[in-house]
Write a protein that holds these residues in place. Structure first.
Motif, short mmCIF file in Angstrom:
data_model
loop_
_atom_site.label_atom_id
_atom_site.label_comp_id
_atom_site.label_asym_id
_atom_site.label_seq_id
_atom_site.Cartn_x
_atom_site.Cartn_y
_atom_site.Cartn_z
N ALA A 187 29.96 8.73 -7.47
CA ALA A 187 29.08 9.54 -8.33
C ALA A 187 28.22 10.49 -7.49
CB ALA A 187 28.20 8.63 -9.17
N THR A 188 27.74 10.01 -6.36
CA THR A 188 26.94 10.86 -5.48
C THR A 188 27.76 12.04 -4.97
OG1 THR A 188 25.50 9.02 -4.83
CG2 THR A 188 25.62 10.91 -3.32
N LYS A 189 28.97 11.77 -4.52
CA LYS A 189 29.82 12.85 -4.00
C LYS A 189 30.18 13.84 -5.11
CE LYS A 189 32.60 9.90 -1.91
NZ LYS A 189 33.72 9.37 -1.14
N ARG A 190 30.46 13.33 -6.32
CA ARG A 190 30.77 14.23 -7.44
C ARG A 190 29.58 15.13 -7.75
NH1 ARG A 190 33.22 9.71 -9.70
NH2 ARG A 190 31.40 9.35 -11.02
N LYS A 191 28.37 14.56 -7.73
CA LYS A 191 27.16 15.34 -8.03
C LYS A 191 26.94 16.41 -6.97
CE LYS A 191 23.43 16.21 -10.39
NZ LYS A 191 23.50 16.78 -11.74
N LEU A 192 27.08 16.03 -5.70
CA LEU A 192 26.90 17.01 -4.63
C LEU A 192 27.96 18.11 -4.73
CD1 LEU A 192 25.96 14.66 -1.65
CD2 LEU A 192 24.44 16.18 -2.94
N ASP A 193 29.21 17.73 -5.06
CA ASP A 193 30.27 18.72 -5.25
C ASP A 193 29.89 19.69 -6.37
OD1 ASP A 193 31.89 17.62 -3.25
OD2 ASP A 193 33.08 16.43 -4.67
N LYS A 194 29.42 19.14 -7.50
CA LYS A 194 29.05 19.97 -8.64
C LYS A 194 27.93 20.94 -8.30
CE LYS A 194 27.51 19.64 -13.43
NZ LYS A 194 27.13 18.76 -14.53
N LEU A 195 27.02 20.49 -7.43
CA LEU A 195 25.89 21.33 -7.02
C LEU A 195 26.24 22.29 -5.88
CD1 LEU A 195 23.15 18.55 -7.13
CD2 LEU A 195 23.34 20.51 -8.68
N GLY A 196 27.47 22.18 -5.36
CA GLY A 196 27.90 23.08 -4.30
C GLY A 196 27.38 22.72 -2.92
N VAL A 197 27.00 21.47 -2.74
CA VAL A 197 26.48 21.01 -1.45
C VAL A 197 27.65 20.57 -0.57
CG1 VAL A 197 25.06 19.29 -0.27
CG2 VAL A 197 24.28 20.28 -2.44
N LYS B 110 19.86 17.04 -6.67
CA LYS B 110 19.48 18.38 -7.13
C LYS B 110 18.38 18.96 -6.24
CE LYS B 110 18.99 21.75 -10.29
NZ LYS B 110 18.65 22.91 -9.51
N GLN B 111 17.41 18.15 -5.90
CA GLN B 111 16.33 18.62 -5.03
C GLN B 111 16.88 19.01 -3.67
OE1 GLN B 111 13.20 15.77 -4.31
NE2 GLN B 111 11.82 17.34 -3.56
N LEU B 112 17.81 18.23 -3.14
CA LEU B 112 18.44 18.56 -1.86
C LEU B 112 19.18 19.89 -1.96
CD1 LEU B 112 19.27 17.80 1.04
CD2 LEU B 112 21.21 16.56 0.05
N ALA B 113 19.96 20.07 -3.03
CA ALA B 113 20.69 21.32 -3.22
C ALA B 113 19.74 22.51 -3.30
CB ALA B 113 21.55 21.23 -4.49
N ASP B 114 18.65 22.34 -4.04
CA ASP B 114 17.66 23.43 -4.17
C ASP B 114 17.03 23.75 -2.81
OD1 ASP B 114 18.20 23.49 -6.87
OD2 ASP B 114 16.35 22.45 -7.45
N ASN B 115 16.68 22.72 -2.06
CA ASN B 115 16.06 22.94 -0.75
C ASN B 115 17.02 23.61 0.22
OD1 ASN B 115 13.72 21.76 -1.68
ND2 ASN B 115 14.08 19.79 -0.71
N LEU B 116 18.29 23.21 0.17
CA LEU B 116 19.28 23.83 1.05
C LEU B 116 19.49 25.30 0.68
CD1 LEU B 116 21.88 20.94 1.33
CD2 LEU B 116 20.40 21.80 3.15
N ALA B 117 19.53 25.58 -0.61
CA ALA B 117 19.72 26.97 -1.06
C ALA B 117 18.55 27.84 -0.64
CB ALA B 117 19.91 27.00 -2.57
N ALA B 118 17.34 27.30 -0.74
CA ALA B 118 16.15 28.06 -0.36
C ALA B 118 16.10 28.31 1.14
CB ALA B 118 14.89 27.32 -0.80
N ALA B 119 16.72 27.45 1.91
CA ALA B 119 16.69 27.57 3.37
C ALA B 119 17.76 28.51 3.91
CB ALA B 119 16.84 26.19 4.02
N GLN B 120 18.68 28.96 3.05
CA GLN B 120 19.75 29.84 3.50
C GLN B 120 19.20 31.20 3.87
OE1 GLN B 120 22.97 28.99 4.02
NE2 GLN B 120 22.31 26.93 3.50
#
Length: 95
Positions: free
Chosen positions: A16-26, A70-80
């Protein structure tokens, strides 16, 4: 920044964790603690005894947590870094 998901086979929360990260593009690397002794040692060094464990820099947690993913994905996107030339070209095209 490297995201690592420590997993084991047959682990629904891991999947489930990997599917969620995949969905978020992480983008992440997956490490199986049942065959990778270094991965198991890292999980234990972080203070965890189960999987999944997600680690990115100083941030880490155990278990399936959609909110933390989701928070991780948002933080990674902001750091790009912004591609300034691409942004200028885009603005010129849309002006």
């Amino acid at each position: 920044m490297i995201v690592t998901v420590f997993t084991k086979p047959g682990c629904p929360p891991c999947d489930a964790t990997k599917r969620k990260l995949d969905k978020l593009g992480v983008e992440y690397q997956s490490r199986d603690v049942t065959v990778d002794a270094d991965a198991l040692a890292r999980v234990k060094a972080l203070g965890y005894n189960g999987t999944p464990v997600v680690e990115c820099g100083d941030v880490h947690w155990q278990g399936f947590s959609p909110d933390k993913c989701k928070q991780l994905a948002d933080n990674l996107a902001a750091a790009q870094p912004v591609d300034e030339q691409a942004a200028i070209e885009y603005l010129e095209e849309t002006a």
